[in-house]
Design a protein around this motif. Structure first.
Motif, PDB file in Angstrom:
ATOM      1  N   GLY A 170       0.821  -1.217   0.000  1.00  0.00           N
ATOM      2  CA  GLY A 170       0.000   0.000   0.000  1.00  0.00           C
ATOM      3  C   GLY A 170       0.844   1.251   0.000  1.00  0.00           C
ATOM      4  O   GLY A 170       0.542   2.225  -0.713  1.00  0.00           O
ATOM      5  N   VAL A 171       1.926   1.227   0.777  1.00  0.00           N
ATOM      6  CA  VAL A 171       2.824   2.380   0.816  1.00  0.00           C
ATOM      7  C   VAL A 171       3.469   2.614  -0.547  1.00  0.00           C
ATOM      8  O   VAL A 171       3.528   3.752  -1.056  1.00  0.00           O
ATOM      9  CB  VAL A 171       3.911   2.160   1.891  1.00  0.00           C
ATOM     10  CG1 VAL A 171       5.008   3.216   1.769  1.00  0.00           C
ATOM     11  CG2 VAL A 171       3.292   2.203   3.285  1.00  0.00           C
ATOM     12  N   VAL A 172       3.934   1.546  -1.173  1.00  0.00           N
ATOM     13  CA  VAL A 172       4.585   1.671  -2.481  1.00  0.00           C
ATOM     14  C   VAL A 172       3.594   2.170  -3.532  1.00  0.00           C
ATOM     15  O   VAL A 172       3.921   3.039  -4.355  1.00  0.00           O
ATOM     16  CB  VAL A 172       5.201   0.320  -2.890  1.00  0.00           C
ATOM     17  CG1 VAL A 172       5.678   0.367  -4.336  1.00  0.00           C
ATOM     18  CG2 VAL A 172       6.355  -0.039  -1.963  1.00  0.00           C
ATOM     19  N   LEU A 173       2.387   1.626  -3.526  1.00  0.00           N
ATOM     20  CA  LEU A 173       1.386   2.066  -4.502  1.00  0.00           C
ATOM     21  C   LEU A 173       1.080   3.555  -4.344  1.00  0.00           C
ATOM     22  O   LEU A 173       0.984   4.302  -5.333  1.00  0.00           O
ATOM     23  CB  LEU A 173       0.106   1.245  -4.348  1.00  0.00           C
ATOM     24  CG  LEU A 173       0.102  -0.159  -4.943  1.00  0.00           C
ATOM     25  CD1 LEU A 173      -1.187  -0.881  -4.584  1.00  0.00           C
ATOM     26  CD2 LEU A 173       0.264  -0.090  -6.457  1.00  0.00           C
ATOM     27  N   ALA A 174       0.900   3.986  -3.111  1.00  0.00           N
ATOM     28  CA  ALA A 174       0.584   5.390  -2.877  1.00  0.00           C
ATOM     29  C   ALA A 174       1.746   6.286  -3.294  1.00  0.00           C
ATOM     30  O   ALA A 174       1.553   7.339  -3.913  1.00  0.00           O
ATOM     31  CB  ALA A 174       0.242   5.612  -1.406  1.00  0.00           C
ATOM     32  N   PHE A 175       2.957   5.891  -2.966  1.00  0.00           N
ATOM     33  CA  PHE A 175       4.116   6.715  -3.296  1.00  0.00           C
ATOM     34  C   PHE A 175       4.322   6.808  -4.805  1.00  0.00           C
ATOM     35  O   PHE A 175       4.479   7.905  -5.357  1.00  0.00           O
ATOM     36  CB  PHE A 175       5.354   6.141  -2.610  1.00  0.00           C
ATOM     37  CG  PHE A 175       6.590   6.941  -2.846  1.00  0.00           C
ATOM     38  CD1 PHE A 175       6.788   8.146  -2.196  1.00  0.00           C
ATOM     39  CD2 PHE A 175       7.565   6.501  -3.728  1.00  0.00           C
ATOM     40  CE1 PHE A 175       7.929   8.899  -2.422  1.00  0.00           C
ATOM     41  CE2 PHE A 175       8.705   7.237  -3.956  1.00  0.00           C
ATOM     42  CZ  PHE A 175       8.889   8.445  -3.306  1.00  0.00           C
ATOM     43  N   GLN A 176       4.306   5.659  -5.479  1.00  0.00           N
ATOM     44  CA  GLN A 176       4.514   5.672  -6.925  1.00  0.00           C
ATOM     45  C   GLN A 176       3.342   6.326  -7.654  1.00  0.00           C
ATOM     46  O   GLN A 176       3.536   7.063  -8.629  1.00  0.00           O
ATOM     47  CB  GLN A 176       4.711   4.227  -7.432  1.00  0.00           C
ATOM     48  CG  GLN A 176       5.972   3.557  -6.933  1.00  0.00           C
ATOM     49  CD  GLN A 176       7.229   4.238  -7.433  1.00  0.00           C
ATOM     50  OE1 GLN A 176       7.239   4.854  -8.500  1.00  0.00           O
ATOM     51  NE2 GLN A 176       8.305   4.162  -6.657  1.00  0.00           N
ATOM     52  N   GLY A 177       2.123   6.049  -7.187  1.00  0.00           N
ATOM     53  CA  GLY A 177       0.961   6.665  -7.820  1.00  0.00           C
ATOM     54  C   GLY A 177       0.947   8.166  -7.664  1.00  0.00           C
ATOM     55  O   GLY A 177       0.598   8.902  -8.605  1.00  0.00           O
TER      56      GLY A 177
END
Length: 364
Positions: A170-177
């Motif tokens: 979830g953290v990676v998705l939010a950061f990259q998104g």
């Protein structure tokens, strides 16, 4: 002391490149051959009295190397011919195939092996379903304690790693998104990205992959060790059905716990996405919750969690099948454990792709 079978000693000499033997040429006198006997161009046996199979084998080996065999009597020559005819002939090597034919042959063998493996998995799935039917008809045969134990092993013990993995995803998705959507001023849509990705695909898929790596290996190791120690055969001797004792509680525990793990994965994935959205984009938790409830349909949750029982069935059947295929040695156990993990992860990914196509076709 001379062996009683040896009647005459062997005298050997080399002259003009010819090995001349006198006496008995048998298994008891082969060690009396002088150094360099194997390098002579011929062997004279005119003064050999007795010849056995060991001596005949030696002569045939020298003959195949190009040495001349001379001086054999009629009976000895017939005996050597009999040994020659009795020698096993190696199978002729198959002619080398051309590159495209070899490729087709290898491909065909792999396809046949894959179909055979799929047939075996279908058999074990049928055995599991038959065990479920028997447990329904005869509840006393069902081992509820074993089911609870395996639910704890495959479910509760996997919660920490599943939760941590989902949180980080979830953290990676939010950061990259956020990095991509900020270019278009559409930061608010990062919530939709996180929710759809986690609830529909990544949450349950990554959970199933973790469970496949963790539980498929454990199933193979536990059942395989029992197979190595012949405990499965002992069960059959005592009148116990291995399908009821070993396969049913393990696969059923997976079917029960994997949807729960998928739900936990969804929650922690959303939590990680919400936390990173707050830190990176300034989207407050209340705004994240409002946008999530307003724009994200519950269909995404249903689609994701509906895959869990199928994934659990695949992982359980593959793990139990690999455990029952273990042989009597530790090398077989290691090989089957590795095979089970790879096959389970591959099958889960393929099944997820088929689910995606199916739900896309029906518009869900």
């Amino acid at each position: 002391m001379t062996d009683p079978i040896q009647k005459n000693a062997l005298t050997a000499s080399i002259a003009d490149g010819v090995l001349r033997l006198k006496g008995d040429f048998t298994v008891w006198t082969l060690h009396d051959l002088p150094a360099g006997a194997d390098e002579t161009s011929g062997i004279d046996l005119s003064e050999v009295y007795h010849l056995d199979t060991a001596g005949a084998w030696y002569l045939l080996g020298r003959e195949s190397a190009g040495a001349r065999i001379e001086g054999l009597s009629g009976g000895q020559a017939g005996f050597v011919d009999m040994v020659r005819n009795a020698r096993p002939e190696p199978d002729p090597e198959a002619p080398a195939l051309k590159s495209w034919r070899a490729l087709l042959e290898r491909t065909g063998r792999r396809v046949v092996e894959a179909l055979g493996y799929a047939r075996e998995l279908a058999e074990y799935q049928g055995r599991f379903l038959a065990a479920v039917g028997r447990a329904i008809r005869h509840p006393r045969d069902f081992r509820f304690t074993s089911l609870v134990y395996h639910c704890q092993e495959t479910g509760m013990r996997a919660v920490p790693i599943v939760a941590l993995m989902s949180f980080l995803i979830g953290v990676v998705l939010a950061f990259q998104g956020s990095m991509q959507l900020q270019r278009f001023g559409a930061e608010i849509f990062v919530i939709d990205l996180i929710a759809v990705s986690v609830l529909r695909e990544l949450g349950i898929l990554l959970t199933a992959i973790i469970v496949a790596g963790r539980t498929a290996s454990a199933l193979t190791a536990s059942i395989g060790s029992m197979k190595m120690n012949e405990e499965v055969d002992a069960m059959r001797t005592l009148g116990l059905d291995p399908d009821m004792v070993l396969i049913l509680p393990r696969v059923l525990a997976l079917i029960i716990t994997l949807p729960i793990l998928g739900l936990i994965s969804n929650l922690f994935g959303l939590f990680g996405g919400a936390l990173m959205s707050w830190i990176e984009l300034g989207i407050s938790p209340s705004m994240f919750k409002y946008r999530l409830l307003a724009d994200i349909s519950v269909d995404h949750v249903i689609v994701g969690l509906s895959k869990a029982p199928v994934f659990a069935m695949i992982i359980g059947v593959i793990g139990c099948h690999a455990g029952m295929k273990v042989g009597k040695d530790a090398e077989s156990l290691g090989a089957q454990t590795s095979t089970a993990v790879v096959a389970a992860i591959f099958a889960v990914i393929v099944a997820d792709a088929l689910f995606s196509i199916f739900f896309a076709e029906i518009g869900l």
